[in-house]
Scaffold this motif. Structure first.
Motif, short mmCIF file in Angstrom:
data_model
loop_
_atom_site.label_atom_id
_atom_site.label_comp_id
_atom_site.label_asym_id
_atom_site.label_seq_id
_atom_site.Cartn_x
_atom_site.Cartn_y
_atom_site.Cartn_z
N ILE A 146 0.83 -1.21 0.00
CA ILE A 146 0.00 0.00 0.00
C ILE A 146 0.86 1.26 0.00
O ILE A 146 0.42 2.32 -0.44
CB ILE A 146 -1.02 0.03 1.16
CG1 ILE A 146 -0.35 -0.12 2.51
CG2 ILE A 146 -2.06 -1.03 0.98
CD1 ILE A 146 -1.35 -0.01 3.67
N LEU A 183 -10.89 -4.29 4.56
CA LEU A 183 -9.69 -4.35 3.71
C LEU A 183 -9.92 -3.60 2.41
O LEU A 183 -9.07 -2.82 1.96
CB LEU A 183 -9.34 -5.81 3.40
CG LEU A 183 -8.57 -6.55 4.48
CD1 LEU A 183 -8.53 -8.04 4.18
CD2 LEU A 183 -7.16 -6.01 4.59
N TRP A 184 -11.05 -3.87 1.80
CA TRP A 184 -11.32 -3.27 0.48
C TRP A 184 -11.45 -1.75 0.58
O TRP A 184 -10.75 -1.01 -0.11
CB TRP A 184 -12.60 -3.89 -0.08
CG TRP A 184 -12.93 -3.40 -1.43
CD1 TRP A 184 -13.81 -2.41 -1.75
CD2 TRP A 184 -12.39 -3.85 -2.67
NE1 TRP A 184 -13.83 -2.22 -3.11
CE2 TRP A 184 -12.98 -3.10 -3.70
CE3 TRP A 184 -11.46 -4.83 -3.02
CZ2 TRP A 184 -12.68 -3.28 -5.04
CZ3 TRP A 184 -11.15 -5.02 -4.36
CH2 TRP A 184 -11.76 -4.25 -5.35
N THR A 204 -8.18 -0.04 1.68
CA THR A 204 -7.15 0.04 0.64
C THR A 204 -7.48 1.14 -0.35
O THR A 204 -6.62 1.94 -0.72
CB THR A 204 -7.01 -1.29 -0.09
OG1 THR A 204 -6.75 -2.32 0.85
CG2 THR A 204 -5.87 -1.25 -1.10
N LEU A 205 -8.73 1.19 -0.78
CA LEU A 205 -9.12 2.24 -1.74
C LEU A 205 -8.92 3.63 -1.16
O LEU A 205 -8.53 4.56 -1.86
CB LEU A 205 -10.59 2.08 -2.14
CG LEU A 205 -10.88 1.08 -3.24
CD1 LEU A 205 -12.38 0.96 -3.45
CD2 LEU A 205 -10.22 1.51 -4.56
N VAL A 259 -6.79 -7.67 -1.60
CA VAL A 259 -6.02 -6.45 -1.35
C VAL A 259 -4.83 -6.40 -2.29
O VAL A 259 -4.54 -5.36 -2.90
CB VAL A 259 -5.54 -6.40 0.13
CG1 VAL A 259 -4.57 -5.25 0.33
CG2 VAL A 259 -6.72 -6.26 1.05
N LEU A 300 -6.06 -5.62 -5.70
CA LEU A 300 -6.48 -4.23 -5.80
C LEU A 300 -5.27 -3.31 -5.91
O LEU A 300 -5.25 -2.39 -6.72
CB LEU A 300 -7.34 -3.85 -4.60
CG LEU A 300 -7.84 -2.41 -4.54
CD1 LEU A 300 -8.68 -2.07 -5.76
CD2 LEU A 300 -8.63 -2.16 -3.27
N VAL A 301 -4.26 -3.58 -5.09
CA VAL A 301 -3.06 -2.74 -5.15
C VAL A 301 -2.40 -2.85 -6.52
O VAL A 301 -2.01 -1.84 -7.11
CB VAL A 301 -2.07 -3.13 -4.02
CG1 VAL A 301 -0.73 -2.47 -4.24
CG2 VAL A 301 -2.62 -2.75 -2.67
N LEU A 330 -4.35 -0.85 -8.97
CA LEU A 330 -4.18 0.60 -8.81
C LEU A 330 -2.79 1.06 -9.22
O LEU A 330 -2.60 2.22 -9.56
CB LEU A 330 -4.47 1.00 -7.36
CG LEU A 330 -5.93 0.85 -6.92
CD1 LEU A 330 -6.07 1.08 -5.43
CD2 LEU A 330 -6.85 1.80 -7.68
N GLU A 374 -17.96 1.40 -6.25
CA GLU A 374 -17.12 2.32 -5.51
C GLU A 374 -16.88 3.62 -6.27
O GLU A 374 -16.05 4.43 -5.87
CB GLU A 374 -15.76 1.66 -5.20
CG GLU A 374 -15.86 0.43 -4.34
CD GLU A 374 -16.11 0.73 -2.88
OE1 GLU A 374 -16.08 1.91 -2.50
OE2 GLU A 374 -16.35 -0.21 -2.11
N GLN A 432 -15.40 4.21 -9.15
CA GLN A 432 -14.01 4.28 -9.61
C GLN A 432 -13.98 4.00 -11.10
O GLN A 432 -14.93 3.47 -11.65
CB GLN A 432 -13.19 3.17 -8.92
CG GLN A 432 -13.16 3.22 -7.40
CD GLN A 432 -11.97 3.97 -6.91
OE1 GLN A 432 -10.98 4.15 -7.63
NE2 GLN A 432 -12.02 4.44 -5.68
N ASP A 452 -11.54 10.63 -5.08
CA ASP A 452 -10.22 11.07 -4.59
C ASP A 452 -9.41 11.69 -5.72
O ASP A 452 -8.77 12.72 -5.54
CB ASP A 452 -9.46 9.88 -3.99
CG ASP A 452 -9.81 9.65 -2.53
OD1 ASP A 452 -9.46 8.59 -2.00
OD2 ASP A 452 -10.45 10.55 -1.94
#
Lengths: 314, 273, 527
Positions: free
Chosen positions: A35, A262-263, A266-267, B115, B118-119, B122, B215, B217, C403
């Motif tokens: 992260i 977690l989701w 993280t976002l 996670v 997702l990372v 991103l 979300e 996004q 964001d």
């Protein structure tokens, strides 16, 4: 060679036990690194330097100014005393510990119920109580993605419960529906049944099992010691897969669970929440490793206690 | 029986091609809406009907295939390959190497996959956003399970003892490892694992696409110009809300069924002797 | 004496607590666009945050939603002092914080000091640092607020929410303070931030008498699910109903659509630093290539010629109802491809194989849009892309998260990534657009998306800022409108009405412009 194999039986379980002990520290450390690599940082998200002059101050307040190692070690020392800090973004200002204490039981219940379904299916497949022809039906149901089942469940809950969708009763309903979605969708149950069935069918073909059957013994009791490690590995993989799927279910059904933390964390780059949830996740993963190691040790003990094969004189 | 295996393998290839190849013919953008044809059934707008803005569902099917096709296959192949490595390590009796791989595998297997995924999603630059990095990440995270199972199968054979026994019969080491261990014994396991991973990647893409919408996004798995099968299913599930979108649900599930049939056929081909 | 005071405090606290129970027993539930990110007004980042703040806190001054007059629930008297560079406020003596403590001048000055404190790492506080220099308490109920300069409408600068000094240890208010999730205000309801919903309790006070005992804010789901839940009486309201679903709400006898004046207008910002967009002719050509009527019909569902349309085209940075809107500047409702073609050719672009080229290189337009806007105008991004694509521009479209929009787009960091950005601005009754168009320098132009810079525009904005009368302000902005319509840092699209849906058994629903809940005291539900 047999002696070597006998001496080395403990290596795998030992690795698993060691890993289980290290996971609560190692997994958050790895996630910190990941992260940290995300573009931007939490301080800049709240106080963008172009329009706000306190970015550096905020970064210092949150230990973000001296690199990921410093951040992680600070977090670790606080976490060791039970202080997981506060949420920076997803529930700004709220202590993280209560969030974690709410989330863990929800996720454990969700995944536990789904796993029970999988175990029942696996046991049914192993004992042939669940016939092979049922696999097609399970596969057909398993075609539905978890997100679709969860969406349908979420719509039903919203429409029927409305604003009470977060009361205790509605949460129980959501967890139950979510567990069904987790267990049935994405070929979870179908895969478990098929996987275990294929292992046991393969063992049934073996001579030692057929000899056992001729002796009047059961298939399961003969095949189990051989099949157990593979099944334990499979079940652990499926459980980890359920934990991943739980993220989707919790987000869609709005269940306050580890996956949801977690989701969203993280976002939103809410590091405190992510690390705490990761810690919770690591505890669950560690317990799975312990269970798997226990199975392997039990099988090894069983093998060692079995009567030795006598050499037949030439 | 050998012919049966090859036939099944060929069928698996045909099924795979049926949902991968059409992706190469996808249009880069959806056409403008035609609100008069909103939710038109296949009889009014063949072959698959229209979405809630009157656009052909065929576009969604093709674009979705483009998104998932190659990444899902690659992920499946990677897991199968790593499963073979796991099984061979257990057979060869690598000792420390096996131990180190197992330790790394335990850590990888314990990471919260969504996670990590997702990372990775991103971190990928917007212009390079696609499913491949996510699929490869998923495969690496899923590999320890496959390696474990393959190692257990190899262990049941007898590990290094099995190799030595066959060597005593005059077979070469490479033949033993490639044919007897991998070809005869590990094949069903690693192919099944690979096929399951392929399916998981498809499901993962659908989940991630939906979560990106939920979300608010940009998409995690494809460019925002196109749509994935998740859009079909997001429209289709609304039949529970009295929206006449059965055709979207049917198409979405049908496409997933094609992937599932590919996985099942490939696994069956691998099991057949 | 101190014992008497203690008893008084105890009784007052008990009364405040009891008064929370004295209101009607029903819960008013509603869907918001999202959960608030914080309940601390200094860190409000979204419209949801601003609306929620209105429930929990009081602004020192606010515009009455019915009369438009500047009013205050906290101040009884004000006077200009120190040659107009400060204002003395006399506060009401009978107001309590939601935890029972007395509201005092100390709290007003604490709020000002908190905004000035560098430890308050808030963009909102940063904005006030160019307005205030300090605050001084005179007795329990008088405060002198000092400004950086003389403002012709000083009370307009006092629209901030007052925070309680007793909740903080020092003047700095960090974002992760407990206050952000468990605030104390003087507003009509106290709230606690949950992870999935926010619950509010109605609080009786000398200046607030809400009839509704409890409110529950839920995060919006799929719009269809929201509408079905509302129909089923699972919730009683939806703050913002997307246009495609309004018909279903309005046909129901149990629900009604209410206007929510947000003064929102939509735009496409154009990056003038890009070589092919630098020339005004290219921007004007792109403006002419867009068929707004088709865009509106296909994304929002408004047919051409429809009466009482919720979506009105604009030609400048104001809504047509605004006194600042220059009605002499025409809107471009339909595309004019011939004129656009001529402009592009004049600008030096060449059409090669149906694609526009600049200096021999094909142009690919990178178009971004805030993802959340897709609910209100479905597929607007792809339709704009299609229209430009049909006109010969290759394009790639992107959706931006909240964001990304708040921290990168608004702060002018997306020049390298995008050529066009589709967005929406919302205003209260004070439509100050200076921050959108002023050159980004010395704290000005804080929301200038592509760092647009035009000295003539800067001069007009300065004229507005220094205006002493409403007429002067209006004249400045009329000229601004005209200039921006010519220079086109933005391609102005439309104003889209926001509508809320409330069940008919929720009565007295006066919805304040922008802040929404200003008149919640008059709302009635159940009981």
């Amino acid at each position: 060679m047999a002696a070597d194999g006998a001496r080395q039986w403990w290596i795998r379980p030992a690795i698993r036990l060691g890993a289980a002990a290290l996971l609560p520290v190692a997994v958050p450390a790895v996630i910190t690194g990941l992260i940290w690599a995300l573009p931007g940082d939490p301080a800049s998200l709240i106080c963008p330097p172009e329009i706000c002059s306190g970015t550096e101050q905020l970064a210092a307040r949150w230990n973000l100014d001296q690199g990921p190692v410093h951040f992680f070690l600070s977090w670790l020392s606080d976490a060791a005393s039970g202080d997981f800090g506060k949420s920076w973004r997803i529930q700004q200002g709220s202590p993280v510990t209560p969030l974690l204490l709410t989330a863990i039981p929800h996720t454990a219940a969700l995944v536990g119920l789904a796993l029970s379904l999988l175990l029942a299916g696996a046991l049914g497949a192993a004992t042939r109580v669940l016939p092979a022809r049922a696999d097609s039906l399970l596969s057909a149901v398993g075609l539905i993605p978890t997100v679709v089942m969860s969406l349908a469940a979420a719509a039903a809950v919203s429409i029927n419960y409305g604003a009470s969708a977060f009361d205790a009763e509605a949460v129980r309903v959501k967890i139950l529906l979510g567990a069904l979605a987790l267990g049935l969708a994405d070929s979870a149950l179908a895969g478990a049944a098929r996987g275990v069935r294929s292992i046991f069918e393969s063992e049934r073909q073996r001579r030692y099992v057929q000899m056992g059957i001729l002796r009047g013994e059961g298939v399961l009791s003969n095949a189990w010691p051989n099949a157990a490690p593979a099944i334990a590995g499979q079940m652990r993989a499926r459980t980890l897969h359920l934990l991943s799927g739980a993220v989707v279910v919790e987000v869609v059904l709005q269940i306050e669970g580890l996956g949801d933390l977690l989701w969203s964390g993280t976002l939103a780059q809410d590091f405190g929440v992510v690390l705490a949830a990761t810690f919770g996740f690591a505890l669950l993963s560690g317990s799975l490793l312990l269970a798997q190691a226990a199975v392997e040790i039990a099988v090894a003990m069983h093998v060692r206690r079995s009567p030795p094969v006598r050499e037949v004189a030439a | 029986m050998t012919r049966g295996r090859w036939l099944l393998a060929l069928l698996a290839l045909v099924f795979a091609a049926s949902w991968v190849v059409p992706g190469f013919f996808a249009e880069p953008h959806l056409p403008d809406p035609d609100l008069m044809k909103r939710l038109a059934p296949p009889s009014e707008m063949p072959p698959f009907g229209a979405d809630d803005r009157g656009r052909p569902l065929l576009n969604y099917a093709l674009q979705g295939a483009q998104v998932v096709g190659i990444p899902a296959l690659v992920a499946g192949l990677l897991v199968a390959l790593l499963g073979v490595v796991g099984g061979l390590l257990a057979t060869v009796g690598g000792g420390r190497v096996e131990g180190a791989v197992a330790a790394v595998g335990e850590l990888l297997g314990a990471l919260p996959r969504m996670v990590v995924v997702l990372v990775v999603a991103l971190l990928v630059p917007r212009d390079a956003r696609g499913l491949m990095p996510i699929a490869l990440t998923w495969a690496i995270l899923a590999a320890p399970g496959a390696m474990d199972e393959a190692a257990a199968v190899a262990g049941r054979l007898g590990g290094a003892a099995f190799v030595e026994a066959l060597r005593a019969h005059g077979f070469s080491r490479s033949r033993i490892l490639l044919y007897h261990v991998v070809g005869l014994n590990l094949r069903p396991v690693v192919v099944r694992q690979g096929a399951e991973t392929m399916m998981q990647v498809v499901f993962l893409e659908i989940a991630l696409s939906y979560l990106a919408i939920a979300e608010r996004q940009g998409s995690f798995t494809h460019s925002d110009d196109i749509h994935s099968w998740a859009s079909l299913l997001d429209l289709g599930y609304k039949v529970v809300l009295d929206l006449p979108s059965w055709h979207a649900l049917g198409l979405g599930l049908g496409l997933i069924a094609m992937v599932a049939v590919t996985a099942v056929t490939a696994s069956a081909a691998a099991r057949a002797r | 004496m101190s014992k008497t005071r203690n008893w008084k405090r105890l009784i007052t606290g008990a009364l405040v607590g009891l008064s929370a129970l004295a209101t009607c027993g029903s819960t008013l539930s509603f869907y918001e666009e999202s959960l608030p990110t914080t309940l601390n007004p200094l860190y409000a980042a979204s419209m949801v945050d601003h609306r929620v703040n209105e429930l929990v806190f009081d602004r020192l001054y606010y515009h009455d939603p019915i009369t438009n007059e500047l009013a205050s629930r906290l101040v009884t008297q004000w006077e200009l002092v120190e040659q107009g560079k400060a204002v003395r406020l006399t506060l009401r003596k009978d107001i309590k914080w939601q935890d029972g403590k007395n509201f005092r001048a100390d709290d007003v000055c604490f709020t000002v000091r908190a905004m000035l404190d560098p430890g308050t790492t808030s963009p909102i506080a940063e904005g006030y640092r160019s307005v205030f220099t300090g605050c001084e308490v005179e007795g329990k109920d008088q405060a002198i607020v000092r400004f950086t300069k003389i403002f012709h409408n000083p009370l307009n600068r006092l629209g901030f929410y007052v925070l309680p000094q007793h909740r903080f240890d020092g003047d700095a208010v960090p974002p992760d303070h407990d206050f952000s999730s468990h605030p104390t205000g003087t507003g009509p309801a106290s709230g606690n931030l949950g992870s999935k919903q926010v619950n509010f309790q109605g609080i009786q006070n000398s200046h607030h008498q809400p009839s509704i005992a409890q409110l529950s804010l839920l995060e919006a789901q799929d719009p269809l699910v929201q509408v079905k839940t509302l129909l089923n009486n699972g919730v009683q309201g939806i703050i913002a109903v997307p246009p495609p679903y309004r018909a279903e709400v309005s046909t129901s006898d149990d629900m009604s659509l209410k206007g929510y004046d947000l003064r929102s207008w939509w735009f496409i910002a154009a990056d003038q630093t890009k070589p092919f967009l630098k020339d005004k002719k290219v921007r004007q050509a792109i403006n002419l290539l867009l068929d707004r009527t088709d865009l509106r019909q296909l994304s929002i569902g408004v047919k051409p010629g429809e009466q009482n349309s919720p979506c009105e085209f604009i030609s400048g940075p104001f809504v047509q109802a605004s006194p600042y809107y220059n009605h002499d500047v025409p809107v471009s409702a339909r595309s004019d491809k011939d004129r656009a073609l001529a402009l592009l050719t004049e600008a030096g672009l060449t059409d090669v194989g149906g694609r526009w080229h600049y200096n021999g290189a094909p142009i690919t337009l990178r178009i971004g849009m805030k993802a959340a806007l897709d609910n209100e105008a479905p597929d607007l991004l792809s339709q704009i892309g299609n229209q430009l694509g049909q006109a010969g521009f290759d394009r790639q479209t992107y959706k931006l998260s909240e964001d990304e929009w708040n921290t990168q787009a608004i702060t002018g960091q997306l020049s390298e990534n995008y050529d066009l950005l589709i967005g929406k601005w919302s205003f209260g009754l004070v439509e100050d657009v200076n921050a959108l168009f002023h050159t980004r320098r010395d704290g000005r132009g804080s929301k200038n998306i592509f760092n647009y810079s035009n000295p003539q525009v800067d001069a007009l904005l300065a004229q507005y800022e220094s205006a002493k009368t409403d007429t002067q302000a209006r004249d400045a902005y009329h000229k601004l409108h005209s200039m921006l319509a010519e220079d086109l840092p933005y391609l102005f699209l439309w104003k889209l009405d926001t509508k809320s849906a409330w069940r008919t058994d929720v009565r007295g629903t006066t919805i304040a412009p922008y802040y929404y809940w200003t008149e919640i005291d008059n709302w009635k539900y159940g009981g």
